[in-house]
Scaffold this active site. Structure first.
Site, PDB file in Angstrom:
ATOM      1  N   THR A   6       0.890  -1.397  -0.291  1.00 21.03           N
ATOM      2  CA  THR A   6       0.051   0.068   0.093  1.00 21.03           C
ATOM      3  C   THR A   6       0.915   1.250   0.126  1.00 21.03           C
ATOM      4  O   THR A   6       0.490   2.162  -0.722  1.00 21.03           O
ATOM      5  CB  THR A   6      -0.960   0.061   1.074  1.00 21.03           C
ATOM      6  OG1 THR A   6      -1.906  -1.083   1.143  1.00 21.03           O
ATOM      7  CG2 THR A   6      -1.650   1.307   1.402  1.00 21.03           C
TER       8      THR A   6
ATOM      9  N   SER B 118       1.458  -7.468  -1.487  1.00 23.94           N
ATOM     10  CA  SER B 118       1.937  -8.680  -0.684  1.00 23.94           C
ATOM     11  C   SER B 118       1.212  -9.755  -0.545  1.00 23.94           C
ATOM     12  O   SER B 118       1.754 -10.851  -0.160  1.00 23.94           O
ATOM     13  CB  SER B 118       2.455  -8.174   0.726  1.00 23.94           C
ATOM     14  OG  SER B 118       1.200  -8.014   1.451  1.00 23.94           O
TER      15      SER B 118
ATOM     16  N   THR C 123       1.114  -4.712   3.904  1.00 27.37           N
ATOM     17  CA  THR C 123       0.959  -5.257   5.109  1.00 27.37           C
ATOM     18  C   THR C 123       0.487  -6.615   5.238  1.00 27.37           C
ATOM     19  O   THR C 123       0.420  -7.370   6.526  1.00 27.37           O
ATOM     20  CB  THR C 123       0.348  -4.221   6.064  1.00 27.37           C
ATOM     21  OG1 THR C 123      -1.154  -4.227   5.269  1.00 27.37           O
ATOM     22  CG2 THR C 123       0.666  -3.050   6.036  1.00 27.37           C
ATOM     23  N   ASP C 124      -0.250  -7.084   4.347  1.00 26.51           N
ATOM     24  CA  ASP C 124      -0.778  -8.388   4.427  1.00 26.51           C
ATOM     25  C   ASP C 124      -0.148  -9.525   4.728  1.00 26.51           C
ATOM     26  O   ASP C 124      -0.555 -10.393   5.497  1.00 26.51           O
ATOM     27  CB  ASP C 124      -1.830  -8.595   3.115  1.00 26.51           C
ATOM     28  CG  ASP C 124      -2.826  -7.499   3.196  1.00 26.51           C
ATOM     29  OD1 ASP C 124      -3.263  -6.749   3.997  1.00 26.51           O
ATOM     30  OD2 ASP C 124      -3.462  -7.435   1.911  1.00 26.51           O
TER      31      ASP C 124
HETATM   32  N1  ASP Z   1      -2.918  -5.411   0.110  1.00 31.19           N
HETATM   33  C1  ASP Z   1      -1.723  -4.460   0.587  1.00 31.19           C
HETATM   34  C2  ASP Z   1      -0.467  -5.434   0.562  1.00 31.19           C
HETATM   35  O1  ASP Z   1      -0.122  -6.258   1.422  1.00 31.19           O
HETATM   36  C3  ASP Z   1      -2.051  -4.101   1.901  1.00 31.19           C
HETATM   37  C4  ASP Z   1      -0.947  -3.089   2.407  1.00 31.19           C
HETATM   38  O2  ASP Z   1       0.096  -3.015   1.947  1.00 31.19           O
HETATM   39  O3  ASP Z   1      -1.471  -2.603   3.530  1.00 31.19           O
HETATM   40  O4  ASP Z   1       0.269  -5.245  -0.223  1.00 31.19           O
END
Ligand code: ASP
Length: 337
Positions: A13, A55, A86-87
């Site tokens: 993100t 991710s 974050t995932d």
């Molecule tokens: N879908 C995103 C990822 O994990 C979520 C994030 O980065 O907060 O790449």
């Protein structure tokens, strides 16, 4: 003299932009620094972009790219900041803890819940905090820095899908708080000694995670056994295996163990870990099946640790010894008998 830090970007993100199909990573690593011009006063930063993924698409093999980027640059930098989605960040933080051991330099993973380009983004703060933490004296090994907290790499769990406070430290204290440029360090877990840094360049993805639910049919494990070398069973509460006649997991898991599959019992409960000795459903499993137990380890750490161990051995006694040997504070319970 200012420290030299390498920023390694992988997407997420923090680097995402709006598209008609939703957010997708697009901002290159050098541009991420435009949101934190003050970093120039703190340290000298070089950047490298090794991936540009949501991710969700991150694979175990991608962890090896991060290891390689750090190994190749290790002697030239004082620390490393990795931006990541974050995932699956908790898995990557755990994996890097096993794949890069005894690092005398900090490796800090960060990201954000909202993209840099959005007004309410948490990206600049998380990124700047990561550099602030990274240049502290005596910070070594793998950490996640997010929402003002530094968490040991093996103890990370994503607990919120939207809020800035997305991560918790599981069964282990947060090691530091970062507020503006001030740091409160509660713990300085750098007992990794003076052993030389060790990089591992293999990973074995043949690890399956099964979350038990009432009514699940045990023969799902027949298929799992065809495809995987190790199974982590996320059981309930303190841990145990159903052994009623209708759906006898205990019997099925014994069959898998007799086929030399590695079985690890863990719990679906987020905090306080497993203890198979607490109830008959656990004690019987422990007595009848050669299995391992996650205890206070996170499931993410157990997954990554097995993927690392299985590149070196598939022999139960050796897997057991390695699994119960603490790495980067992943396991605090005493070595079980
Ligand atoms: N879908 C995103 C990822 O994990 C979520 C994030 O980065 O907060 O790449």
């Amino acid at each position: 003299m200012k420290k030299k830090i390498l920023l390694i970007s992988t997407g997420g993100t923090i680097a995402s932009q709006k598209t008609s199909m939703g957010l997708t990573p697009g901002i290159p690593s050098q541009r991420l620094l435009e949101w934190i011009p003050e970093v120039k006063d703190l340290c000298d930063v070089d950047t490298t972009q090794i991936l540009n993924l949501d991710s969700t698409n991150m694979q175990p093999e991608d962890w090896l790219l991060m290891v390689r980027a750090i190994r190749d640059a290790y002697d030239r930098y004082d620390g490393f900041v990795i931006t990541h989605g974050t995932d699956t960040m908790a898995y990557t933080a755990a994996a890097l803890s096993y794949l890069i051991q005894n690092s005398q330099k900090p490796i800090v993973i960060t990201g954000s819940q909202r993209p840099m380009e959005v007004g309410t983004t948490d990206g600049p703060q998380n990124l700047l905090d990561s550099f602030v933490f990274c240049i502290q004296p005596d910070v070594r090994g793998v950490y996640l820095v997010f929402d003002g907290k530094a968490i040991v790499g093996t103890r990370v769990r994503k607990v919120k899908t939207r809020s800035y406070s997305a991560f918790e430290s599981i069964n282990f204290p947060v090691v530091a708080l970062i507020n503006d440029r001030r740091i409160i360090r509660y713990l300085n877990p750098c007992q990794q000694g003076e052993r030389p840094v060790q990089f591992y360049d293999n990973i074995h993805p043949g690890v399956f995670l099964l979350k038990l639910i009432p009514g699940m049919e045990p023969d799902i494990l027949d298929y799992v056994a065809q495809r995987y070398d190790a199974v982590i069973i996320e059981s309930y509460g303190s841990g145990g295996l159903p052994f009623t006649d209708e759906r006898n997991f205990l019997q099925k898991v014994s069959e898998l163990a007799s086929k030399d599959k590695i079985i690890v019992m863990a719990t679906q409960v987020m905090l306080e870990g497993s203890d198979l000795t607490a109830y008959e459903v656990g004690a019987i499993a422990r007595q009848k099946v050669p299995l391992l137990e996650a205890y206070d380890m996170t499931v993410e750490a157990a997954v990554a640790k097995l993927m690392w161990i299985l590149t070196q051995t598939r022999e139960f006694a050796q897997v057991k010894e390695m699994f119960y040997t603490p790495v980067n504070f992943d396991l605090c319970w005493p070595m079980p008998q």
